[in-house]
Design a protein around this motif. Structure first.
Motif, mmCIF file in Angstrom:
data_model
loop_
_atom_site.group_PDB
_atom_site.id
_atom_site.type_symbol
_atom_site.label_atom_id
_atom_site.label_comp_id
_atom_site.label_asym_id
_atom_site.label_seq_id
_atom_site.Cartn_x
_atom_site.Cartn_y
_atom_site.Cartn_z
ATOM 1 N N PRO A 163 0.829 -1.212 0.000
ATOM 2 C CA PRO A 163 0.000 0.000 0.000
ATOM 3 C C PRO A 163 0.859 1.256 0.000
ATOM 4 O O PRO A 163 1.995 1.263 0.501
ATOM 5 C CB PRO A 163 -0.789 -0.119 1.319
ATOM 6 N N GLN A 164 0.334 2.321 -0.589
ATOM 7 C CA GLN A 164 1.019 3.614 -0.573
ATOM 8 C C GLN A 164 0.685 4.292 0.754
ATOM 9 O O GLN A 164 -0.273 5.053 0.864
ATOM 10 C CB GLN A 164 0.569 4.467 -1.753
ATOM 11 N N GLY A 165 1.461 3.955 1.785
ATOM 12 C CA GLY A 165 1.187 4.491 3.109
ATOM 13 C C GLY A 165 2.284 4.148 4.082
ATOM 14 O O GLY A 165 3.415 3.829 3.687
ATOM 15 N N ILE A 166 1.975 4.177 5.361
ATOM 16 C CA ILE A 166 2.944 3.972 6.441
ATOM 17 C C ILE A 166 2.693 2.619 7.093
ATOM 18 O O ILE A 166 1.593 2.347 7.590
ATOM 19 C CB ILE A 166 2.823 5.093 7.487
ATOM 20 N N CYS A 167 3.714 1.760 7.077
ATOM 21 C CA CYS A 167 3.619 0.455 7.733
ATOM 22 C C CYS A 167 3.903 0.618 9.223
ATOM 23 O O CYS A 167 4.895 1.249 9.626
ATOM 24 C CB CYS A 167 4.605 -0.529 7.114
ATOM 25 N N LEU A 168 3.043 0.056 10.059
ATOM 26 C CA LEU A 168 3.154 0.207 11.510
ATOM 27 C C LEU A 168 4.025 -0.865 12.156
ATOM 28 O O LEU A 168 4.326 -0.761 13.354
ATOM 29 C CB LEU A 168 1.757 0.138 12.148
ATOM 30 N N TYR B 27 -0.961 0.866 7.587
ATOM 31 C CA TYR B 27 -1.256 -0.546 7.351
ATOM 32 C C TYR B 27 -0.341 -1.442 8.180
ATOM 33 O O TYR B 27 0.701 -1.012 8.696
ATOM 34 C CB TYR B 27 -1.133 -0.892 5.863
ATOM 35 N N SER B 28 -0.760 -2.712 8.300
ATOM 36 C CA SER B 28 0.008 -3.690 9.066
ATOM 37 C C SER B 28 -0.171 -5.076 8.451
ATOM 38 O O SER B 28 -1.267 -5.441 8.011
ATOM 39 C CB SER B 28 -0.465 -3.727 10.521
ATOM 40 N N VAL C 181 -5.474 -2.445 6.045
ATOM 41 C CA VAL C 181 -5.138 -1.074 5.649
ATOM 42 C C VAL C 181 -6.222 -0.139 6.176
ATOM 43 O O VAL C 181 -7.414 -0.424 6.041
ATOM 44 C CB VAL C 181 -5.031 -0.941 4.117
ATOM 45 N N VAL C 182 -5.790 0.975 6.765
ATOM 46 C CA VAL C 182 -6.706 1.995 7.274
ATOM 47 C C VAL C 182 -6.371 3.311 6.584
ATOM 48 O O VAL C 182 -5.269 3.843 6.743
ATOM 49 C CB VAL C 182 -6.576 2.156 8.804
ATOM 50 N N ARG C 183 -7.293 3.826 5.811
ATOM 51 C CA ARG C 183 -7.122 5.115 5.124
ATOM 52 C C ARG C 183 -8.184 6.066 5.673
ATOM 53 O O ARG C 183 -9.366 5.731 5.689
ATOM 54 C CB ARG C 183 -7.315 4.931 3.620
#
Length: 285
Positions: A150-155, A184-185, A204-206
């Protein structure tokens, strides 16, 4: 410990956890629908006022039938079950149903697609989108799958202590200021509602809204680790808990679960108008 409640959840009479004789001729009666509302009642979701829209995206990798001369055809398939249909279809029953095509003759892939669309729509109680792609189609029409993060931040690299392994919405919180971000995780794990077998996935949480506490969100995701619930139900629970605890203005939650029995399930729930995620596969699928 696992949530082994004996309360009715609709899957008691399903083929899950039971020895089953495989059928290899077309048998739509094998599909086992389950009322969504049975589990939605637990999280306070009313059928007449769903707080989300979305769909359950299924990818099927084990579909085959016979052409009119008895020669096998193999294909991939994809099913889109709207979240507002009154029923979901239990996954083992879907696997058994798809296997019932193995020794059945169809004129072409279009006939197979029409049969599956008719049967799944009847089981779900609404229109289910179906695509079928034979592996030996014309060069430009052969199926392909793309893998991407995903285009985001991995936790997952957060250095935190965790000791809760049943869903705990009190772990969620948000601060001040409005942000738009995707978190996301890969650490999502839940268990089959009936058999207790592990289900692995990425979530994924957007959202747009007060900044969600990332450590709390990761703890919350991991808290599903010993929880027994179907994929679709887990994603709806995540959506409702984040909505209640973090009060985002806009929210989308989706999961990419690893395949089992030749099927992977990818539920998506979102605020009205939120864009559907792309169809890139998680690397473990």
């Amino acid at each position: 410990m696992n949530d082994t409640s004996t309360s009715l959840h609709g899957a008691e009479a399903s083929p899950l956890g039971k020895p089953v004789a495989y059928r290899d001729t077309y048998a739509p009666e094998l599909l086992f629908p389950i009322a969504r509302q049975l589990k939605r009642d637990e999280i306070g979701v009313r059928a007449e006022a769903l707080p989300f829209c979305g769909e359950d995206l299924w990818n099927a990798y084990e579909l085959s039938w016979l052409n009119p001369r008895g020669k096998p055809v193999v294909a991939l398939a994809q099913f889109r079950v709207p979240a507002d249909t009154p029923r979901l279809v239990e996954s083992k029953s879907l696997k058994l149903y798809l296997n019932s095509f193995n020794q059945s003759r169809f004129a072409d892939a279009a006939g197979v697609r029409e049969a599956i669309a008719r049967d799944l729509s009847a089981a779900a109680g609404g229109t289910v989108g179906v695509a079928v792609w034979p592996l030996t189609g014309p060069e430009g029409e052969r199926p392909r799958r793309d893998f991407a993060s995903p285009q985001g931040i991995c936790l997952d690299e957060l250095d935190i202590d965790i000791d809760s392994y049943q869903p705990d919405p009190t772990l969620l919180g948000a601060g001040e200021g409005i942000v738009s971000e995707t978190l996301y995780s890969h650490l999502l794990k839940s268990n089959c509602l009936v058999t207790g077998q592990p289900d692995w996935g990425m979530v994924v949480v957007r959202y747009t809204g007060p900044a969600i506490d990332r450590a709390g969100l990761l703890r919350y995701i991991v808290s599903f680790r010993e929880h027994n619930e179907f994929h679709e139900q887990c994603v709806e629970r995540v959506f409702c808990d984040i909505s209640e605890r973090c009060r985002p203005q806009r929210l989308a939650v989706w999961a990419r679960y690893t395949r089992r029995g030749g099927l992977d399930i990818n539920p998506f729930r979102a605020s009205d108008g939120e864009q559907r995620p792309d169809e890139a596969m998680e690397i473990r699928q």
